[in-house]
Design a protein around this motif. Structure first.
Motif, short mmCIF file in Angstrom:
data_model
loop_
_atom_site.label_atom_id
_atom_site.label_comp_id
_atom_site.label_asym_id
_atom_site.label_seq_id
_atom_site.Cartn_x
_atom_site.Cartn_y
_atom_site.Cartn_z
N ASP A 139 42.31 43.28 45.26
CA ASP A 139 42.45 42.06 46.07
C ASP A 139 41.18 41.21 46.11
N ILE A 140 40.36 41.32 45.09
CA ILE A 140 39.20 40.46 44.97
C ILE A 140 39.60 39.20 44.20
N VAL A 141 39.16 38.04 44.70
CA VAL A 141 39.51 36.77 44.06
C VAL A 141 38.72 36.62 42.76
N LEU A 142 39.44 36.52 41.66
CA LEU A 142 38.81 36.35 40.35
C LEU A 142 38.88 34.90 39.88
N GLU A 143 40.03 34.26 40.12
CA GLU A 143 40.21 32.86 39.74
C GLU A 143 41.10 32.17 40.76
N VAL A 144 40.93 30.85 40.90
CA VAL A 144 41.82 30.04 41.75
C VAL A 144 42.20 28.78 40.99
N SER A 145 43.40 28.29 41.25
CA SER A 145 43.86 27.07 40.59
C SER A 145 44.80 26.30 41.50
N CYS A 146 44.98 25.02 41.17
CA CYS A 146 45.90 24.15 41.92
C CYS A 146 46.68 23.33 40.91
N ASN A 147 48.00 23.42 40.98
CA ASN A 147 48.87 22.72 40.02
C ASN A 147 48.52 23.07 38.58
N GLY A 148 48.15 24.34 38.37
CA GLY A 148 47.86 24.81 37.02
C GLY A 148 46.45 24.50 36.53
N LYS A 149 45.63 23.83 37.33
CA LYS A 149 44.27 23.50 36.91
C LYS A 149 43.26 24.33 37.69
N PRO A 150 42.26 24.87 37.02
CA PRO A 150 41.25 25.66 37.73
C PRO A 150 40.54 24.83 38.80
N VAL A 151 40.20 25.50 39.89
CA VAL A 151 39.50 24.84 40.99
C VAL A 151 38.19 25.58 41.23
N LYS A 152 37.13 24.82 41.43
CA LYS A 152 35.82 25.43 41.70
C LYS A 152 35.26 24.90 43.01
N ALA A 153 34.27 25.58 43.54
CA ALA A 153 33.64 25.16 44.79
C ALA A 153 33.09 23.75 44.67
N LYS A 179 48.67 23.60 47.51
CA LYS A 179 48.89 25.03 47.29
C LYS A 179 47.88 25.57 46.29
N ILE A 180 47.25 26.67 46.67
CA ILE A 180 46.22 27.30 45.85
C ILE A 180 46.76 28.61 45.29
N ASP A 181 46.77 28.73 43.95
CA ASP A 181 47.22 29.96 43.29
C ASP A 181 46.01 30.87 43.02
N PHE A 182 46.25 32.18 43.14
CA PHE A 182 45.17 33.16 43.01
C PHE A 182 45.40 34.10 41.85
N VAL A 183 44.30 34.50 41.21
CA VAL A 183 44.28 35.63 40.30
C VAL A 183 43.42 36.69 40.98
N LEU A 184 44.03 37.86 41.26
CA LEU A 184 43.37 38.92 42.03
C LEU A 184 43.26 40.20 41.22
N GLY A 185 42.28 41.00 41.58
CA GLY A 185 42.16 42.32 40.96
C GLY A 185 43.21 43.26 41.51
N ASP A 186 43.74 44.14 40.64
CA ASP A 186 44.80 45.05 41.07
C ASP A 186 44.27 46.39 41.60
N GLY A 187 42.92 46.61 41.48
CA GLY A 187 42.34 47.82 42.03
C GLY A 187 42.51 49.05 41.15
N LYS A 188 43.00 48.88 39.95
CA LYS A 188 43.21 50.03 39.06
C LYS A 188 42.03 50.15 38.09
N ASP A 189 41.84 51.39 37.57
CA ASP A 189 40.75 51.62 36.61
C ASP A 189 40.98 50.78 35.36
#
Length: 206
Positions: free
Chosen positions: A150-164, A173-183
Motif C-alpha cells: 500500500d505504498i504509493v508508487l505512481e499517481v495519475s489523473c485522466n491517464g496522465k501522470p501527476v507530480k507534486a 479523480k486521482i488513480d493510484f499505483v500501489l505496492g502489493d506487499g509481496k516479495d
C-alpha cells in the motif's frame, strides 16, 4: 368680550373640542391610509430561490415586495448551476413582513484549482487523507509487485501522470499505483537461492 373671558367661555371649549376631534379623525385616517398603501401587517410567503440567478431572484422578490441581499459565494456544488442561489435565509415558505431582506449565497462558477501534494512513497491511507482535505477524490487502484504494501508508487489523473506542484481542479479523480506487499522474487528464484544456500552449508561442513 375680553380675550381672557373668551378662554374660559363655553364657545371656546366647544371649538377646542371640535378641533381635537378633527385632528384625531385626521390622524386615524392617515394611519389607515399608510396601512393600506404599504400593506402593513400583511405577511408574505418567501418564494423558493434555489438554482435561480441573482438577477432573476431580484425581479421575483421585487414583485413580492421583498429585497435580496448577497452574503457570499460558496465552493462549487455540481448539483447547482454556476452562479445560482444555493442557500437562502429565511427559507422558502417562511412568512415575513413587506420589505424584508432575503439573504442568499451563490454557487461558484466552477471547481477551484488546488496544488497537488507530494504523495510518492506515502501510505495509501496518508495519501487519501491528504486528497480529501484538498477536495480531490480517489480513483482506480492498481497493485504491482513491491515489497512495501500500500505504498504509493505512481499517481495519475485522466491517464496522465501527476507530480507534486501540478495544478488540478477540485473533485478530480486521482488513480493510484500501489505496492502489493509481496516479495519481488519469483518462486523459482527462491528455490534456486535455497539450493545454493544448501550447497554452501555442505561445503562448510566438510
Amino acid at each position: 368680550m375680553s380675550f381672557k373671558k373668551f378662554l374660559f367661555s363655553f364657545t371656546f371649549f366647544k371649538n377646542l373640542f371640535i378641533a381635537l376631534i378633527i385632528v384625531v379623525l385626521f390622524l386615524v385616517a392617515f394611519v389607515k391610509f399608510l396601512d393600506f398603501s404599504t400593506n402593513h401587517g400583511e405577511e408574505i410567503t418567501v418564494p423558493n430561490l434555489s438554482k435561480m440567478k441573482l438577477e432573476v431572484a431580484e425581479e421575483k422578490l421585487d414583485d413580492e415586495g421583498l429585497e435580496v441581499f448577497l452574503l457570499d459565494t460558496v465552493d462549487f456544488r455540481p448539483e447547482f448551476p454556476p452562479y445560482s442561489i444555493v442557500e437562502q435565509d429565511p427559507i422558502a415558505g417562511s412568512k415575513v413582513k413587506d420589505g424584508r431582506k432575503i439573504y442568499v449565497k451563490l454557487n461558484a462558477g466552477g471547481f477551484a484549482m488546488v496544488t497537488f501534494p507530494d504523495l510518492k512513497d506515502k501510505t495509501f491511507r496518508q495519501a487519501t487523507n491528504t486528497l480529501r482535505a484538498l477536495g480531490l477524490v480517489e480513483g482506480e487502484l492498481k497493485y504491482v509487485p513491491n515489497i512495501a504494501k500500500d505504498i504509493v508508487l505512481e499517481v495519475s489523473c485522466n491517464g496522465k501522470p501527476v507530480k507534486a506542484g501540478d495544478k488540478l481542479m477540485k473533485n478530480s479523480k486521482i488513480d493510484f499505483v500501489l505496492g502489493d506487499g509481496k516479495d519481488l522474487f519469483k518462486e523459482e528464484e527462491l528455490d534456486s537461492l535455497n539450493m545454493d544456500q544448501q550447497e554452501i552449508e555442505k561445503d562448510t561442513t566438510h
